[in-house]
Motif scaffolding. Structure first.
Motif, PDB file in Angstrom:
ATOM      1  N   GLY A 187       0.805  -1.426   0.024  1.00 32.86           N
ATOM      2  CA  GLY A 187       0.048  -0.106   0.017  1.00 32.86           C
ATOM      3  C   GLY A 187       0.790   1.261   0.303  1.00 32.86           C
ATOM      4  O   GLY A 187       0.368   2.356  -0.740  1.00 32.86           O
ATOM      5  N   THR A 188       1.899   1.281   0.740  1.00 27.48           N
ATOM      6  CA  THR A 188       2.600   2.397   1.076  1.00 27.48           C
ATOM      7  C   THR A 188       3.466   2.689  -0.617  1.00 27.48           C
ATOM      8  O   THR A 188       3.427   3.883  -0.926  1.00 27.48           O
ATOM      9  N   LEU A 189       3.886   1.646  -1.251  1.00 29.41           N
ATOM     10  CA  LEU A 189       4.428   1.851  -2.494  1.00 29.41           C
ATOM     11  C   LEU A 189       3.489   2.259  -3.718  1.00 29.41           C
ATOM     12  O   LEU A 189       3.760   3.110  -4.558  1.00 29.41           O
ATOM     13  N   ARG A 190       2.151   1.758  -3.270  1.00 32.84           N
ATOM     14  CA  ARG A 190       1.116   2.197  -4.498  1.00 32.84           C
ATOM     15  C   ARG A 190       0.498   3.479  -4.299  1.00 32.84           C
ATOM     16  O   ARG A 190      -0.218   4.144  -5.171  1.00 32.84           O
ATOM     17  N   LEU A 191       0.939   4.138  -2.881  1.00 36.89           N
ATOM     18  CA  LEU A 191       0.116   5.542  -2.633  1.00 36.89           C
ATOM     19  C   LEU A 191       1.405   6.621  -3.013  1.00 36.89           C
ATOM     20  O   LEU A 191       1.292   7.609  -2.734  1.00 36.89           O
ATOM     21  N   GLY A 192       2.297   6.354  -3.951  1.00 36.14           N
ATOM     22  CA  GLY A 192       3.227   7.244  -4.365  1.00 36.14           C
ATOM     23  C   GLY A 192       2.840   8.325  -4.952  1.00 36.14           C
ATOM     24  O   GLY A 192       3.836   9.335  -5.283  1.00 36.14           O
ATOM     25  N   VAL A 355       1.496   6.334 -13.520  1.00 34.38           N
ATOM     26  CA  VAL A 355       2.411   7.264 -13.710  1.00 34.38           C
ATOM     27  C   VAL A 355       3.714   7.138 -12.803  1.00 34.38           C
ATOM     28  O   VAL A 355       4.880   7.113 -13.267  1.00 34.38           O
ATOM     29  N   TYR A 356       3.283   7.108 -11.419  1.00 32.19           N
ATOM     30  CA  TYR A 356       4.135   7.064 -10.618  1.00 32.19           C
ATOM     31  C   TYR A 356       5.081   5.851 -10.627  1.00 32.19           C
ATOM     32  O   TYR A 356       6.228   5.939 -10.453  1.00 32.19           O
ATOM     33  N   LEU A 357       4.377   4.407 -10.773  1.00 32.77           N
ATOM     34  CA  LEU A 357       4.868   3.436 -10.625  1.00 32.77           C
ATOM     35  C   LEU A 357       6.007   3.307 -11.822  1.00 32.77           C
ATOM     36  O   LEU A 357       6.866   2.365 -12.195  1.00 32.77           O
ATOM     37  N   THR A 358       5.853   4.067 -12.920  1.00 36.26           N
ATOM     38  CA  THR A 358       6.757   4.092 -14.082  1.00 36.26           C
ATOM     39  C   THR A 358       7.559   5.256 -14.200  1.00 36.26           C
ATOM     40  O   THR A 358       8.811   5.232 -13.865  1.00 36.26           O
ATOM     41  N   ALA A 359       7.161   6.236 -14.794  1.00 32.90           N
ATOM     42  CA  ALA A 359       8.117   7.635 -15.152  1.00 32.90           C
ATOM     43  C   ALA A 359       8.239   7.997 -13.506  1.00 32.90           C
ATOM     44  O   ALA A 359       9.465   8.617 -13.439  1.00 32.90           O
ATOM     45  N   GLY A 360       7.268   7.986 -12.821  1.00 28.39           N
ATOM     46  CA  GLY A 360       7.735   8.740 -11.367  1.00 28.39           C
ATOM     47  C   GLY A 360       8.866   7.960 -10.748  1.00 28.39           C
ATOM     48  O   GLY A 360       9.836   8.672 -10.096  1.00 28.39           O
ATOM     49  N   VAL A 361       8.733   6.707 -10.614  1.00 27.52           N
ATOM     50  CA  VAL A 361       9.954   5.944  -9.972  1.00 27.52           C
ATOM     51  C   VAL A 361      11.247   6.108 -10.532  1.00 27.52           C
ATOM     52  O   VAL A 361      12.245   6.292 -10.322  1.00 27.52           O
ATOM     53  N   PHE A 362      11.231   6.149 -11.919  1.00 34.03           N
ATOM     54  CA  PHE A 362      12.479   6.557 -12.906  1.00 34.03           C
ATOM     55  C   PHE A 362      13.099   7.896 -12.423  1.00 34.03           C
ATOM     56  O   PHE A 362      14.172   8.021 -12.075  1.00 34.03           O
ATOM     57  N   PHE A 363      12.138   8.916 -12.567  1.00 40.26           N
ATOM     58  CA  PHE A 363      12.911  10.195 -12.276  1.00 40.26           C
ATOM     59  C   PHE A 363      13.128  10.649 -10.993  1.00 40.26           C
ATOM     60  O   PHE A 363      13.976  11.374 -10.514  1.00 40.26           O
ATOM     61  N   LEU A 364      12.372   9.777  -9.905  1.00 44.18           N
ATOM     62  CA  LEU A 364      12.661  10.070  -8.627  1.00 44.18           C
ATOM     63  C   LEU A 364      13.671   9.136  -8.094  1.00 44.18           C
ATOM     64  O   LEU A 364      14.455   9.478  -6.937  1.00 44.18           O
ATOM     65  N   VAL A 365      14.168   7.968  -8.430  1.00 45.33           N
ATOM     66  CA  VAL A 365      14.849   7.063  -7.881  1.00 45.33           C
ATOM     67  C   VAL A 365      15.871   6.638  -8.850  1.00 45.33           C
ATOM     68  O   VAL A 365      17.036   6.800  -8.815  1.00 45.33           O
ATOM     69  N   VAL A 366      15.363   6.114 -10.152  1.00 45.93           N
ATOM     70  CA  VAL A 366      16.538   5.317 -10.904  1.00 45.93           C
ATOM     71  C   VAL A 366      17.463   6.543 -11.734  1.00 45.93           C
ATOM     72  O   VAL A 366      18.606   6.490 -11.490  1.00 45.93           O
ATOM     73  N   LEU A 367      17.030   7.645 -12.293  1.00 45.56           N
ATOM     74  CA  LEU A 367      17.867   8.619 -12.921  1.00 45.56           C
ATOM     75  C   LEU A 367      18.619   9.075 -11.744  1.00 45.56           C
ATOM     76  O   LEU A 367      19.759   9.571 -12.302  1.00 45.56           O
TER      77      LEU A 367
END
Length: 748
Positions: A187-192, A355-367
């Motif tokens: 739930g925590t991860l899905r509420l990003g 959007v968060y689980l794809t582009a959001g995670v990429f720009f906030l964590v991966v990049l």
């Protein structure tokens, strides 16, 4: 001046972060976390706060690698220029899409709650025009406005939170730690979606002075925003309990239920809306602003400097930079297109999650991780590109529809009866503070403040009354709903009546509920002594709990609808007319939305001893010899604990009463009797115990109904026992051994 060099201070950056973090998601967050973790939902918010602080620190670290360069320049330095342009385009699309979704969610609520007759495109265009204008004025203008708005929000918002603290049931936060860890984590991860806007930190570094402490400032700002969001979530969960999952916008509903002392506000949630408008405006404005920045950076030529300085100075865009201004306008137009797509609330938050689980995670964590690793490799650009490829593969208010106050008829009380005509189902009676012209059912014998009509539905009856009056009915000030005795005999009529009240956009959730011993219209027709209308009279009684101590209790629309949904029982305080006076007398017992019996005044008091403070103000009489000794309760505490033995389940009811003896003459012979007070205490304890046992016997054997909501108490206080008995509770309840433990203290 800072406005010349387009720089903002760290304090201004913190103000922008805090306001933007309090965006659309906060309004629905309590419902979303309750869907995943129930009463443990607030722990998920704490997890989100910690996660946001970690992500903020990571993004700020990546942004500080080349603090004076733009996102395109910095990314191009580490990952080549073509990759930087590609990432810039994707980030622009992410910002635009996120802003459109946030705006769409905001517009849906505004249209549903405030501006029903204003077209959504009009409201959306107005918001975007203002946001675009503020964005074109520059980042420092945005920052200065944010500082002012933040200070204006703090004091009234703190006042609302204090009022909410006084009207919450903290037991709704129980049981604790019953949600599996994997469910909490999922739930925590899905509420990003709450992190929308954090990716802008990748773009903000050239605008901040000094840059060296930006990471600390970002983390502290996110911590403050997280604490505020956690407090709001805790209060909302404590206010509604399990019923929070049924509220589309629970924070607004909670604020609407607050009673502001001395205030006469038609829609109290409008105050919260003013805060929400500010935060949504700030977030959309930020995303549009940085969307324009990305367009400008993608269109500008590569900058060359003397001495091959790799840290070329990239000045923030001037307010006169036409390319940047055009970029802001293009971004705003794209946001409007996204916001106008025909998505409902479920679609919006599903897409926010995606959007968060794809582009959001990429720009906030991966990049950020890629950029930090690339900076450590220094010059090994091809290796940095290889790492990049590998990780990428894995990874408003308005007055459009205003109605002048003189054109409104304020309804203060509503009565609903079963219609006497076979062709109709409901008869609705409205109590108004002034006589109106016309109206069905008006006669010389009927009070002029009442308006009555019948119909197949509640809506049809109200429409008839509205059509027959020269003003528009307004239900925002309704204080009382009375249900007739014949109506309560039929479950489908009860469900229909409560459904109509629950779905009415103007009716407040804190409206008091009463059951009439006869017709609801009889209660509204009575003239209480010294009071103009029954709705005002009953509200005054409930405000001063001493007037109803031990004889009645408070039930509002929110409590009633929640109990009906989650239990098959509910008690409604009843009222009758005695010699043109209103008299609270006992309670009606409903099972499966239908009346199955009543509790008289003594039986109701036996029920109320289970509830702390409910007996405060009650008067108990003990027979000492042949003389009655009245005892007035000043303090009342109650606690219930369940125990299991070999044969049965036990309910131990602990009641503590403190008070004084009234009406006993100072020279009475009783006072001189040895151990007089101890004797009175024992008599009172026996009387209270007898009332508790009589009521329990009636609940268990006559009604076979858990009218105490003991199962809910067990769920909150003793969850493991609840799991063992919930499946067979209806059978178990009738066999529970009720064991009262009464302690009475008589003050001297």
């Amino acid at each position: 001046m800072l406005s010349i060099n387009e720089k903002i201070s760290l304090r201004q950056l913190q103000a922008l972060i805090i306001i933007s973090a309090m965006g659309t998601g906060v309004i629905v967050l309590p419902r979303r976390v309750a869907e995943y973790a129930g009463s443990d939902g607030w722990m998920m918010v704490l997890g989100l706060m910690v996660l946001a602080m970690l992500i903020g620190a990571l993004v700020a670290t990546a942004a500080r690698l080349r603090p004076t360069n733009t996102f395109i320049e910095s990314t191009g330095h580490f990952l080549t220029r073509p990759v930087a342009y590609f990432l810039g385009i994707v980030l622009w699309a992410k910002l635009v899409f996120s802003a459109g979704l946030e705006l769409r969610a905001f517009l849906l609520v505004v249209h549903e709650v405030l501006l029903r007759h204003t077209p959504i495109p009009v409201t959306g265009a107005t918001m975007l025009i203002l946001a675009t204008y503020a964005a074109i004025k520059g980042i420092e203008t945005r920052a200065r406005v944010a500082e002012v708005l933040l200070m204006l929000m703090i004091i009234p918002f703190a006042l609302l939170l204090v009022l909410a603290l006084m009207d919450t049931d903290w037991s709704n936060l129980q049981p604790v730690l019953t949600t599996p860890p994997q469910t909490m984590l999922n739930g925590t991860l899905r509420l990003g979606f709450l992190f929308t806007g954090l990716e802008c930190l990748l773009l903000v570094s050239p605008y901040v002075h000094p840059e060296k402490k930006m990471r600390k400032a970002v983390v502290s700002a996110l911590g403050v925003a997280g604490i505020i969001i956690t407090i709001i979530t805790v209060l909302t969960l404590a206010s509604f309990g399990r019923g929070v999952v049924d509220r589309p916008w629970p924070v607004l509903a909670m604020m609407d239920m607050l009673t502001l002392p001395g205030a006469f506000i038609e829609r109290q949630e409008a105050l919260v809306f003013s805060f929400w408008i500010i935060t949504t405006f700030a977030l959309v404005n930020a995303l549009v602003f940085f969307g324009g920045v990305l367009i400008k950076d993608c269109m500008r030529r590569k900058k060359t400097t003397h001495n091959n300085d790799t840290h070329a100075q990239s000045h923030p865009p001037s307010r006169k930079n036409r390319i940047w201004q055009i970029g802001v306008i293009i971004s705003a137009a794209a946001v409007f297109v996204v916001a106008m797509m025909p998505w409902d609330e479920a679609d919006i938050y599903n897409k926010m999650d995606f959007v968060y689980l794809t582009a959001g995670v990429f720009f906030l964590v991966v990049l950020p991780i890629i950029l930090i690793l690339a900076s450590k490799l220094r010059g090994k650009k091809h290796l940095a590109l290889l790492i990049f490829a590998a990780i990428s593969l894995g990874g408003l208010t308005g007055c459009y529809d205003k109605v002048e106050i003189e054109d409104r008829a304020f309804v203060v009380a509503i009565g609903i009866d079963k219609a006497s005509n076979e062709n109709e189902r409901y008869t609705v009676t409205l109590s108004l503070p002034a006589a109106l012209d016309g109206g069905e059912g008006e006669s010389e014998d009927e009070p002029q403040h009442l308006k009555k009509a019948s119909g197949q539905t509640i809506t049809e009856a109200i429409k008839q009354i509205n059509a027959d009056t020269n003003t528009q009915l307004y239900f925002g000030q309704a204080k009382l709903l009375v249900l007739g005795d014949a109506l309560l005999e039929e479950s489908d009529l009860v469900r229909g009546a409560l459904g109509a009240m629950d779905s009415h956009p103007q009716i407040a959730r804190q409206m008091h509920i009463l059951a009439s011993c006869t017709k609801a219209a009889d209660i509204l027709a009575a003239n209480p002594p010294g009071e103009a209308l029954p709705g005002q009279y009953v509200t005054a009684i409930y405000k001063d709990k001493r007037k109803i101590g031990g004889t009645s209790f408070l039930l509002n629309l929110e409590m009633l609808t929640t109990q009906i949904k989650y239990t098959n029982s509910v008690l409604i305080p009843s009222m009758q007319v005695k010699e043109d006076e209103l008299d609270l007398s006992g309670a009606v017992v409903l099972k499966n939305s239908r009346k199955i019996g009543k509790l008289n005044e003594d039986e109701l008091r036996g029920y109320l001893w289970h509830v702390s403070d409910a007996g405060q103000g009650a008067v108990i009489t003990a027979e000492v010899g042949e003389q009655p000794v009245p005892f007035k309760v000043e303090k009342h505490k109650a606690k219930i604990r369940f125990a299991e033995n070999e044969n049965n389940l036990q309910a131990h009811i602990y009641v503590e009463l403190t008070g004084r003896i009234d009406e006993l003459a100072s020279g009475s012979a009783l006072l001189s009797r040895p151990n007089f007070r101890e004797h009175v205490q024992h008599k009172l304890e026996d009387a209270v115990k007898d009332e508790i046992l009589k009521t329990a016997h009636k609940m268990q054997h006559d009604f076979a109904l858990d009218g105490y909501n003991w199962l809910e108490i067990m769920r909150k206080k003793q969850y493991s026992m609840y799991q063992r008995h919930v499946a067979t509770w209806d059978e178990i309840f009738t066999k529970i051994d009720v064991i009262p433990h009464i302690t009475v203290t008589v003050k001297k």
